[in-house]
Every structure is written in structure tokens, then in C-alpha cells.
Design a protein around this motif. Structure first.
Motif, mmCIF file in Angstrom:
data_model
loop_
_atom_site.group_PDB
_atom_site.id
_atom_site.type_symbol
_atom_site.label_atom_id
_atom_site.label_comp_id
_atom_site.label_asym_id
_atom_site.label_seq_id
_atom_site.Cartn_x
_atom_site.Cartn_y
_atom_site.Cartn_z
ATOM 1 N N LYS A 184 55.229 55.258 43.039
ATOM 2 C CA LYS A 184 54.677 54.998 42.186
ATOM 3 C C LYS A 184 54.547 53.617 42.449
ATOM 4 C CE LYS A 184 56.827 55.766 39.076
ATOM 5 N NZ LYS A 184 58.706 56.587 37.664
ATOM 6 N N ILE A 185 52.774 53.922 43.173
ATOM 7 C CA ILE A 185 51.854 52.389 42.735
ATOM 8 C C ILE A 185 50.911 52.160 41.807
ATOM 9 C CG2 ILE A 185 51.116 51.062 44.567
ATOM 10 C CD1 ILE A 185 52.112 52.830 46.845
ATOM 11 N N ALA A 186 51.265 50.532 41.526
ATOM 12 C CA ALA A 186 50.469 49.665 40.954
ATOM 13 C C ALA A 186 49.501 48.653 41.394
ATOM 14 C CB ALA A 186 51.101 49.339 39.854
ATOM 15 N N HIS A 187 48.464 48.225 41.002
ATOM 16 C CA HIS A 187 47.746 47.607 41.594
ATOM 17 C C HIS A 187 47.237 46.405 40.439
ATOM 18 C CE1 HIS A 187 44.621 45.595 43.889
ATOM 19 N NE2 HIS A 187 43.371 45.911 43.087
ATOM 20 N N VAL A 188 47.354 45.116 40.660
ATOM 21 C CA VAL A 188 46.115 44.266 39.662
ATOM 22 C C VAL A 188 45.418 44.002 39.951
ATOM 23 C CG1 VAL A 188 47.133 42.412 38.594
ATOM 24 C CG2 VAL A 188 48.881 43.453 39.063
ATOM 25 N N THR A 189 44.165 44.193 39.663
ATOM 26 C CA THR A 189 43.082 43.638 40.052
ATOM 27 C C THR A 189 43.199 42.097 39.587
ATOM 28 O OG1 THR A 189 41.986 43.820 38.227
ATOM 29 C CG2 THR A 189 41.974 46.272 39.243
ATOM 30 N N GLY A 190 41.856 42.137 40.798
ATOM 31 C CA GLY A 190 41.407 39.704 40.334
ATOM 32 C C GLY A 190 40.351 40.235 39.245
ATOM 33 N N PRO A 191 39.246 39.274 38.933
ATOM 34 C CA PRO A 191 38.753 38.735 38.097
ATOM 35 C C PRO A 191 37.602 40.371 38.135
ATOM 36 C CG PRO A 191 38.125 37.463 39.267
ATOM 37 C CD PRO A 191 39.543 37.536 40.106
ATOM 38 N N GLU A 192 37.342 41.143 37.179
ATOM 39 C CA GLU A 192 35.923 41.942 37.139
ATOM 40 C C GLU A 192 34.735 40.757 37.237
ATOM 41 O OE1 GLU A 192 34.350 45.120 35.727
ATOM 42 O OE2 GLU A 192 36.214 44.924 35.480
ATOM 43 N N TRP A 219 48.837 52.458 35.677
ATOM 44 C CA TRP A 219 48.728 51.648 36.739
ATOM 45 C C TRP A 219 48.131 50.922 37.379
ATOM 46 C CZ3 TRP A 219 51.767 56.577 39.748
ATOM 47 C CH2 TRP A 219 52.480 56.467 38.271
ATOM 48 N N ILE A 220 46.772 50.742 37.136
ATOM 49 C CA ILE A 220 45.578 49.361 37.114
ATOM 50 C C ILE A 220 45.615 48.770 35.906
ATOM 51 C CG2 ILE A 220 43.551 48.799 37.799
ATOM 52 C CD1 ILE A 220 43.989 51.194 39.559
ATOM 53 N N ILE A 221 46.165 47.314 36.603
ATOM 54 C CA ILE A 221 46.482 46.425 35.445
ATOM 55 C C ILE A 221 45.181 45.336 35.645
ATOM 56 C CG2 ILE A 221 48.013 44.589 34.291
ATOM 57 C CD1 ILE A 221 49.971 46.430 35.248
ATOM 58 N N ALA A 222 44.490 45.036 34.642
ATOM 59 C CA ALA A 222 42.686 44.576 35.096
ATOM 60 C C ALA A 222 43.796 42.907 34.495
ATOM 61 C CB ALA A 222 42.426 44.161 33.780
ATOM 62 N N GLY A 223 43.187 42.154 35.697
ATOM 63 C CA GLY A 223 43.937 40.644 36.462
ATOM 64 C C GLY A 223 42.223 40.184 36.351
ATOM 65 N N ASP A 224 42.588 38.437 36.650
ATOM 66 C CA ASP A 224 41.030 37.402 36.986
ATOM 67 C C ASP A 224 42.333 36.965 37.785
ATOM 68 O OD1 ASP A 224 42.587 35.727 35.591
ATOM 69 O OD2 ASP A 224 41.598 35.906 33.638
ATOM 70 N N PHE A 225 42.028 35.897 37.983
ATOM 71 C CA PHE A 225 42.603 34.683 38.624
ATOM 72 C C PHE A 225 43.821 33.417 38.400
ATOM 73 C CE2 PHE A 225 38.582 34.676 42.157
ATOM 74 C CZ PHE A 225 39.451 35.551 42.928
ATOM 75 N N SER A 226 43.341 33.642 37.436
ATOM 76 C CA SER A 226 44.589 32.796 36.734
ATOM 77 C C SER A 226 45.986 33.153 36.440
ATOM 78 C CB SER A 226 43.501 32.426 35.088
ATOM 79 O OG SER A 226 44.516 33.756 34.424
ATOM 80 N N ILE A 227 46.660 31.904 36.698
ATOM 81 C CA ILE A 227 48.050 32.317 36.386
ATOM 82 C C ILE A 227 48.159 32.992 34.761
ATOM 83 C CG2 ILE A 227 50.282 30.615 35.865
ATOM 84 C CD1 ILE A 227 48.871 28.535 36.956
ATOM 85 N N SER A 228 48.035 33.157 34.006
ATOM 86 C CA SER A 228 47.955 33.278 33.080
ATOM 87 C C SER A 228 47.537 34.890 33.271
ATOM 88 C CB SER A 228 47.484 32.714 31.538
ATOM 89 O OG SER A 228 45.915 32.329 31.873
ATOM 90 N N CYS A 249 49.390 43.591 44.379
ATOM 91 C CA CYS A 249 48.091 42.182 43.433
ATOM 92 C C CYS A 249 47.497 41.624 44.726
ATOM 93 C CB CYS A 249 48.944 40.882 42.830
ATOM 94 S SG CYS A 249 50.690 40.978 41.980
ATOM 95 N N ALA A 250 46.003 41.444 44.130
ATOM 96 C CA ALA A 250 44.540 41.227 44.084
ATOM 97 C C ALA A 250 44.861 40.452 45.441
ATOM 98 C CB ALA A 250 43.920 41.579 43.582
ATOM 99 N N SER A 251 45.234 39.003 45.141
ATOM 100 C CA SER A 251 45.541 38.076 45.199
ATOM 101 C C SER A 251 47.130 37.081 45.438
ATOM 102 C CB SER A 251 44.783 36.999 44.562
ATOM 103 O OG SER A 251 45.443 36.297 43.729
ATOM 104 N N ASP A 252 47.575 36.035 45.686
ATOM 105 C CA ASP A 252 48.870 36.504 46.056
ATOM 106 C C ASP A 252 49.381 35.070 45.089
ATOM 107 O OD1 ASP A 252 49.311 37.016 48.514
ATOM 108 O OD2 ASP A 252 48.725 35.306 50.080
ATOM 109 N N GLN A 253 47.596 34.509 44.023
ATOM 110 C CA GLN A 253 48.194 33.729 43.166
ATOM 111 C C GLN A 253 48.569 34.706 41.907
ATOM 112 O OE1 GLN A 253 47.596 30.621 43.501
ATOM 113 N NE2 GLN A 253 46.840 29.529 41.559
#
Lengths: 341, 341
Positions: A184-192, A219-228, A249-253
Motif C-alpha cells: 500500500k504505497i502513496a505518493h505526494v506529488t509536487g506542484p501542479e 493515496w495520491i496526495i497533491a503537494g507543491d514545493f512548500s514546507i506547508s 514523496c516527489a522531492s526530499d524537501q
DNA sequence: CTGAAAGCGCTTACAG
DNA sequence: CTGAAAGCGCTTACAG
């Protein structure tokens, strides 16, 4: 006033030759006789002559410098890429000019002016998020051969590009988690809208399906580059009906912010959930837990980009249509991923 | 071949005036008549004229660019300073050239060449660890007025400098820990020989003694900028006969590595020991626990440095001997410090 | 192998 | 307010 620095004229006078000969001695030594060569070399030494690059640039119609455009100067992600670019450029006697997209825009300059006003011979763009107007200006410019994208690129525009194996990286991430036993693997995406993030997400989805794993929409969580965004993603994970046991996660940050928020809520990584990032930024190793990630060789990306651009600038006609270079990535396993508890 | 870009000549022809007039219209509009001005402006538009900076630079004997010298391009500490410098420079129509000390050295270039060969009008040096030979070359150069240090400086050499309140920062760090109730405070120093680190250490010692606190020799732990130094320092702390209840690290990097190593050995921060850093790098906030630190306004340091240098370049004679600017620091309290357990 | 001369594209006293 | 002309410091055909 300090003494003016000496010119070719001064050297010529001291050596008793013409300025033409001095110039040749400096740029093409084996075309002058040995005795002349030594005489000129000594004259250069005694006068302390340094070439005036403004004069040379005007005469040769070359700036002998390259502009590197960053999305944001304050973002440390780019430092190692710059190191790579700079190494390659300085080998070849070029200087490196730096500007950020935002600043160029704010100051009312046009990006193309760097090329048009003879400040730079070419540019390396590290920003795939350029305004479409700007992109089409670049495409219509006389100077297309002098523009190259690195790391990021613009979908649809066909500038030469250097990038890392984003798809392969995302696949390896999934495979790593799978091989640890995660199903069961989820992904936090980067900015649209960011090409990198889209590429990684698509490859993630593809690999999940290739492995025959389930992929719930939550399991697909929309994110961006921000810390928040990382924090919000953590809250989304906590709130899941059916929590994934691993998160890519799409980036280390993003991964670090995700973990930080999780830890504030009492969850532990990797005991409660495995988390990994992408990029392998310097800090990944120092983070607690040390972050499993997909490493991009940013130095190599920089060197390759500079190399490719130099090739195109210095022999614009050599058909050399290798308009894309792909830099391999590699999985770096550390402490943030483990078998599901 | 694409059409050559147009020159002043072209504009002059189209506008029916001399090149002198076009030049004046562009650089000093209010000295030409209004009708001329409009005619020229239109001609500029129709020809798509862009000034050729190589030509202007040669004629005016100005490069309209500044070199920023970093100790190491791959070190993200500097990114925000660059942002500040670049902002100020681009306001004034200058470009920013970047090089690293190591690279300049490796490529066999001399630092002064940037000034001597008309590539740059001035330089901002962010590296206090320059080779003494290089420093004395700089001091003996004709171009002393065009050189400025920021962040770091060289003891003994009197170049104008922009730096943060390092002493004050170290004192505030001690005071913060003291006010939480700590009486046994240790310090992890930076690399031997670095001015910043010496300054911070001296101020630390001074403040400890001012507060009348004990300072055991083992509470001064020698470190450097490396991650491994932070780890070694943590082991030193663990091995102390009489462990301090708080540790002030000379940099955030050091503090994070220190905490990471501590956590590998089962110690918790701030429960078992309070730890704080210096710099407030971007990452301090995301670290777990979020790091208490002394914030340097790196943007302001960059802007101030650029500003000061521009002043000296553009009016070298205006006695303006403000050869040093001090940027205030501030304490940022987060989660890594607390009352002793 | 070497020199005389033109010219890269600007700016700026100087003269009007 | 404007123009003719010199010149910034190089490089490079061209001729010898």
C-alpha cells in the motif's frame, strides 16, 4: 591615480613588434617564430599585460560568458548544478552569469536581452515554469541554438535539454518499497504544472499498476514545493481511511516536511510508515531519520549542460543534433524506509 | 543566417539623426529635444535595437558587472546572500558573475584578472579563508577600492566589510540558554582558523564569564564545518565526565549533525540536552526538533554589500569611509531548547 | 612569419 | 540642441 594597466600596444612597443604579432602570439603561438614568441612573452611579463576582454569581446563578437537562469536564487537545490556548470565553463575560458527568473522579470529586462546585447553567448535555463510568452519569445529568437534547458524543461517547446531519468527514478522508488514488502504505497506529488512532478507521478502510477498493486485515490496526495504542503500531506495521510504503509514523496524537501509533521503528531518513521524522497539533496543524509532517496547527480547535470551548450555555440553548424541528454539516477537507501511494521 | 541585430547606426539612419544623438537620447534623454526624442524612440522600436554592451563597456571602461567569489559553489549557505546581491545589482543595471575560490585556483586564473581584464568592475568576496598570498596580491592591487568582503573577512587586511553581529549573536545564545535555567553550557566551535568561528567562540567565553558561570575545559568542543565533526562532537558530549545541560553550536549544520548523532545513541533533544545553532539556515525550521538558532539576515547582508560596493565603484573619490557595516542578528526560539530536565 | 590597416559598436569632448 | 570625428583595445583578412 594608479597606473593604467598596459595594452597590446605597450607590449608591442616593448617587444619591438606589431600589435598583430602580439595578438597572434597570445592566441595562436605556433604561427609565430620562436624568437618572436620569447620576445613577446618577456614583454608581456615586464609590462604585466592582461588582455582587455571588453575589447576582445567587441572584436570577436563573443561575450565569452553564459547566463544561467534559476527560478529562484534563494533555493539551495541548484548550488551543485552551478558548480558543475561553472567547472566546465571555466575550463573553456567562459564566465558564468547568474540571474533568477523573478528578478529578470521584476527589473523589466527581457531574458533575450542577455543574448541580444552581447552580454552572454548562450543560456542554460533551470526553470521549466517560464511564462509561456517568454518561452515563445525564446522560440522565435534568432538565437535558438544558444538556449538549453537543464533539470526542468518546457513541454512542447523543443530546446535541447539535459535532465535526469525521472521516470526511472520513480520506478525504482516504487520497486524499493515493494521489495521491502509494502503493498500500500502513496505518493505526494509536487506542484501542479511542474514537468518534473508530472513525470514522476505518471511513472509512479505506471509502476504501481505494473506491479499489480492497488492504488486508492486517497493515496495520491497533491503537494507543491512548500514546507506547508509537506505538512498538509502528512495530515492527509493521518486522516486516510486506509493508510498506506509507505509514502513516496516527489522531492526530499517534501519528504522532510512530511516526516516532521508526522513526528509532531506522534508517528514514527519508518516504524509507523516508510517515507522516501527524490533528489538526494545534501541534507537528506543529516535528516533524522536519514532519508532514503533517489539521487540525481547534479554535478554531472551541470557539466553536461555546459558541455552541450559550448558545443552548440562553438560549432553551430556541426549538425550535432543530440538535443537531449539523460543523466542516470540511483537509489540511496537510508533509515526512513523499512519493512512494514 | 538570421538577420544581424541592429546597431546605433541603423537607428540613426532610420531616425534621420547622428549616432551621437541616438546615444544621447538613450543615456541622457533630457538633453535632446522632444521631437528628436520621439523620432529616435520610434526608430528604436522599428529596428528592434538593443545596445551592444561589449561596445559600451569598451568605450566607457566599465564592465557593468561584479564578481561574487564563494568559497564553494556547492554550499547552499550562500544562496540567499546571492539573492540579495543580485537584486541590488540588477537595480543598477549590473550583472552578477560567480566563481568559487577553488575553481579560480584550479583553473590557474588569478583572482585579480577579473578586475584587470575588464570582466568585472568590482568583487564581493564571501571567503575569509583566502590564501594569504592571494590576500596580499589584493592588497597591493591598483584596484583596492573595488574589493569588499561580506559575511567573512580577513583579520589584518583592511578591506571594507559587511558582516553580521557575530559577538552579539553568541551572547544572545548564551543568554537564552541561561534564561531557560541552564548553568552548564558547552560550545561546539567551528573550524580552527575561521574568523567567524573565532569571533563566536570568544564571545561565548566572554558571556559565560560575565554571567559568572563555570566553564569546564571539556565543554569547549573543537569542530569544523563537516558533518562528521558534528557527530564527533556528540560523542565527545556523551563521553563527558560532567555533561553540560545545553550546547551552543557555532553553526546550524553543526547543530543538526550533533543532534542526529545524539539521537542515534538514544538521547533526546531537548529532553536530555538543549542544543542550538547559529545562522538560521532554511532547514533549521524543518529539522526535527526544529532548531533554535541565531538568525542572520542573509538577504540584507547581500543587499548591503552590493550597495556599498556600488557606492565605492561609482564615486571612488567621495571620501565615504564607512568601511564596515554590521547587520543585526536575532534569536529564533524553536523546539531544540528547553529548561533543563 | 610579420605588419599596416580596417573595423567591431559604442560614447564623448569639441565645435557650432 | 546636434553632428563630425576620434578612440576605447583588440583581431583578422590582406599583402608581402
Amino acid at each position: 591615480m594608479a597606473p593604467k594597466s598596459s595594452t597590446l600596444q605597450d607590449v608591442a612597443r616593448v617587444a619591438g613588434v606589431s600589435t598583430a604579432t602580439v595578438s597572434r602570439t597570445l592566441s595562436n603561438p605556433n604561427v609565430v617564430s620562436e624568437s618572436t614568441r620569447t620576445r613577446v612573452s618577456e614583454a608581456v611579463k615586464t609590462t604585466g599585460y592582461r588582455i582587455n576582454r571588453a575589447a576582445r569581446n567587441l572584436r570577436t563578437q563573443r561575450a565569452h560568458s553564459v547566463l544561467v537562469l534559476l527560478p529562484d536564487l534563494a533555493n539551495p537545490f541548484f548550488s551543485e548544478i552551478l558548480e558543475g556548470i561553472s567547472r566546465e565553463l571555466s575550463h573553456r575560458g567562459y564566465s558564468m552569469l547568474i540571474a533568477s527568473t523573478k528578478q529578470v522579470h521584476d527589473s523589466g529586462e527581457r531574458l533575450l536581452d542577455y543574448l541580444d546585447d552581447a552580454r552572454a553567448d548562450g543560456m542554460i535555463i533551470l526553470d521549466g515554469g517560464l511564462d509561456p510568452d517568454v518561452v515563445s519569445m525564446l522560440e522565435n529568437a534568432r538565437q535558438t541554438k544558444r538556449i538549453l534547458f537543464a533539470c526542468e524543461w518546457v513541454e512542447g517547446a523543443d530546446f535541447p535539454t539535459v535532465r535526469c531519468e525521472n521516470r526511472q527514478g520513480a520506478r525504482e522508488a516504487v520497486n524499493h518499497l515493494y521489495s521491502l514488502g509494502h503493498r500500500k504505497i502513496a505518493h505526494v506529488t509536487g506542484p501542479e504544472g511542474n514537468v518534473l512532478m508530472h513525470t514522476r507521478k505518471d511513472a509512479f502510477v505506471a509502476q504501481i499498476s505494473e506491479l499489480g498493486l492497488e492504488l486508492k485515490p486517497e493515496w495520491i496526495i497533491a503537494g507543491d514545493f512548500s514546507i506547508s504542503a509537506g505538512c498538509a500531506a502528512a495530515q492527509a495521510w493521518i486522516a486516510m481511511e486506509d493508510r498506506s504503509t509507505a509514502v513516496f514523496c516527489a522531492s526530499d524537501q517534501l519528504a522532510m516536511a512530511f516526516i516532521a509533521e508526522l513526528s509532531r503528531h506522534g508517528f514514527r518513521v519508518p516504524e509507523d510508515v516508510s517515507v522516501m524522497g527524490f533528489d538526494d539533496i545534501d541534507f537528506a543524509e543529516q535528516f533524522i531519520p536519514a532519508l532514503t532517496s533517489i539521487r540525481q547527480d547534479r554535478l554531472l547535470i551541470g557539466e553536461t549542460a555546459a558541455n552541450m551548450l559550448m558545443g552548440r555555440i562553438e560549432s553551430p553548424n556541426t549538425g550535432g543534433d543530440e538535443p537531449i541528454a539523460i543523466i542516470p539516477v540511483s537509489l540511496v537507501v537510508r533509515e526512513s524506509t523499512a519493512a512494514p511494521g
